[in-house]
Design a protein around this motif. Sequence first.
Motif, short mmCIF file in Angstrom:
data_model
loop_
_atom_site.label_atom_id
_atom_site.label_comp_id
_atom_site.label_asym_id
_atom_site.label_seq_id
_atom_site.Cartn_x
_atom_site.Cartn_y
_atom_site.Cartn_z
N ASP A 9 2.15 6.39 1.41
CA ASP A 9 0.91 6.92 2.01
C ASP A 9 -0.31 6.28 1.36
O ASP A 9 -1.26 5.89 2.05
CB ASP A 9 0.83 8.44 1.86
N GLU A 10 -0.29 6.16 0.06
CA GLU A 10 -1.43 5.57 -0.65
C GLU A 10 -1.60 4.10 -0.27
O GLU A 10 -2.70 3.62 -0.04
CB GLU A 10 -1.24 5.73 -2.16
N MET A 11 -0.49 3.39 -0.15
CA MET A 11 -0.55 1.98 0.24
C MET A 11 -0.99 1.84 1.70
O MET A 11 -1.71 0.90 2.04
CB MET A 11 0.79 1.29 -0.02
N ALA A 12 -0.60 2.78 2.55
CA ALA A 12 -1.03 2.75 3.95
C ALA A 12 -2.55 2.93 4.06
O ALA A 12 -3.18 2.46 5.00
CB ALA A 12 -0.31 3.83 4.74
N ARG A 13 -3.14 3.60 3.06
CA ARG A 13 -4.60 3.75 3.02
C ARG A 13 -5.30 2.50 2.48
O ARG A 13 -6.51 2.49 2.34
CB ARG A 13 -4.98 4.97 2.17
N GLY A 14 -4.51 1.48 2.13
CA GLY A 14 -5.10 0.23 1.67
C GLY A 14 -5.07 0.01 0.16
O GLY A 14 -5.57 -0.99 -0.33
N ALA A 51 14.61 7.52 -12.39
CA ALA A 51 15.28 7.07 -11.17
C ALA A 51 14.40 7.28 -9.94
O ALA A 51 14.31 6.39 -9.08
CB ALA A 51 16.62 7.79 -11.01
N ILE A 52 13.74 8.41 -9.86
CA ILE A 52 12.83 8.68 -8.75
C ILE A 52 11.71 7.65 -8.72
O ILE A 52 11.36 7.12 -7.67
CB ILE A 52 12.28 10.12 -8.83
N THR A 53 11.18 7.37 -9.91
CA THR A 53 10.08 6.40 -10.01
C THR A 53 10.55 5.01 -9.60
O THR A 53 9.83 4.30 -8.88
CB THR A 53 9.53 6.38 -11.45
N GLN A 54 11.72 4.60 -10.04
CA GLN A 54 12.24 3.28 -9.67
C GLN A 54 12.39 3.16 -8.15
O GLN A 54 12.03 2.13 -7.57
CB GLN A 54 13.59 3.03 -10.35
N ASN A 55 12.91 4.19 -7.51
CA ASN A 55 13.05 4.18 -6.06
C ASN A 55 11.70 4.10 -5.36
O ASN A 55 11.53 3.35 -4.40
CB ASN A 55 13.82 5.41 -5.58
N ALA A 56 10.74 4.86 -5.84
CA ALA A 56 9.41 4.87 -5.24
C ALA A 56 8.73 3.51 -5.39
O ALA A 56 8.12 3.00 -4.45
CB ALA A 56 8.57 5.98 -5.85
N LEU A 57 8.84 2.92 -6.57
CA LEU A 57 8.24 1.60 -6.78
C LEU A 57 8.92 0.53 -5.94
O LEU A 57 8.25 -0.38 -5.43
CB LEU A 57 8.27 1.22 -8.27
N ALA A 58 10.24 0.63 -5.78
CA ALA A 58 10.95 -0.34 -4.93
C ALA A 58 10.49 -0.22 -3.48
O ALA A 58 10.29 -1.23 -2.80
CB ALA A 58 12.46 -0.12 -5.04
N ALA A 59 10.28 1.00 -3.02
CA ALA A 59 9.78 1.20 -1.65
C ALA A 59 8.38 0.61 -1.51
O ALA A 59 8.05 -0.02 -0.50
CB ALA A 59 9.78 2.69 -1.30
N GLY A 60 7.55 0.82 -2.52
CA GLY A 60 6.20 0.25 -2.50
C GLY A 60 6.22 -1.26 -2.53
O GLY A 60 5.47 -1.92 -1.80
N PHE A 61 7.11 -1.84 -3.34
CA PHE A 61 7.23 -3.29 -3.42
C PHE A 61 7.61 -3.87 -2.07
O PHE A 61 7.11 -4.92 -1.65
CB PHE A 61 8.28 -3.65 -4.49
N ALA A 62 8.48 -3.18 -1.35
CA ALA A 62 8.91 -3.64 -0.02
C ALA A 62 7.76 -3.65 0.98
O ALA A 62 7.79 -4.41 1.94
CB ALA A 62 10.05 -2.77 0.50
N ALA A 64 4.48 -4.17 -0.04
CA ALA A 64 3.34 -4.84 -0.68
C ALA A 64 2.90 -6.08 0.09
O ALA A 64 3.71 -6.74 0.75
CB ALA A 64 3.68 -5.21 -2.12
N GLN A 65 1.62 -6.38 -0.04
CA GLN A 65 1.06 -7.61 0.51
C GLN A 65 1.12 -8.68 -0.57
O GLN A 65 0.56 -8.51 -1.65
CB GLN A 65 -0.40 -7.37 0.92
N PHE A 66 1.80 -9.79 -0.28
CA PHE A 66 1.96 -10.87 -1.25
C PHE A 66 0.98 -11.99 -0.94
O PHE A 66 0.75 -12.31 0.23
CB PHE A 66 3.39 -11.43 -1.18
#
Length: 191
Positions: A9-14, A51-62, A64-66
């Motif tokens: 959600d935060e990433m969708a907000r830019g 583990a929750i954090t790792q999953n959340a960061l992996a979802a965010g990485f997927a 991400a704008q490179f």
Amino acid sequence: SIAVQCILDEMARGTSLVDVSVDLVQPALYQIGRLWEQNHVSVAQEHMATAITQNALAAGFAQAQFVEPNGRTAVFACVENNHHGIGLRMVSDAYEVAGWEVSFLGTNTPTPAIISFVAETKPDLLGLSAALAHHLSALREVISRVRAEMGNAAPQIIIGGLPLNAQRGSVLRLGADECFFDAREAVRASG
């Protein structure tokens, strides 16, 4: 999970992955660490939070704008006996999003393995993490051995971790080039 949805959600907000990591995830992890130190959460609860954090960061990485690849390479590793890899993973991801070709060696990486990998791959940058004060001797050993074995061909060496945040001057005693508080600061400094 709720954590994944918060990051997405935060990433969708830019908001960038790096900013989400530094402004949302890092403070939450510091809080979990404080609660663990005060015996308010168990080891199992702390591991579940990891583990929750790792999953959340992996979802965010997927999501991400490179930026375009910049031709620079970096290797990141947690020194021996450092089993706390999320902070360094955030730094590694920040470099990858910024166009670097990244090799993340993970947690508890034996010193000889770091040395040989760096000698083989000859990265532009080596990032090392020490999560607890007793990791500093391993950190010092890796840095001195990389410098001794590679001489002028040694990469720029950056370090980070909670025991270093309060003592940035120790970066010179440890032999590193720079010490950073977080992923955003590190990647900005490296251009």
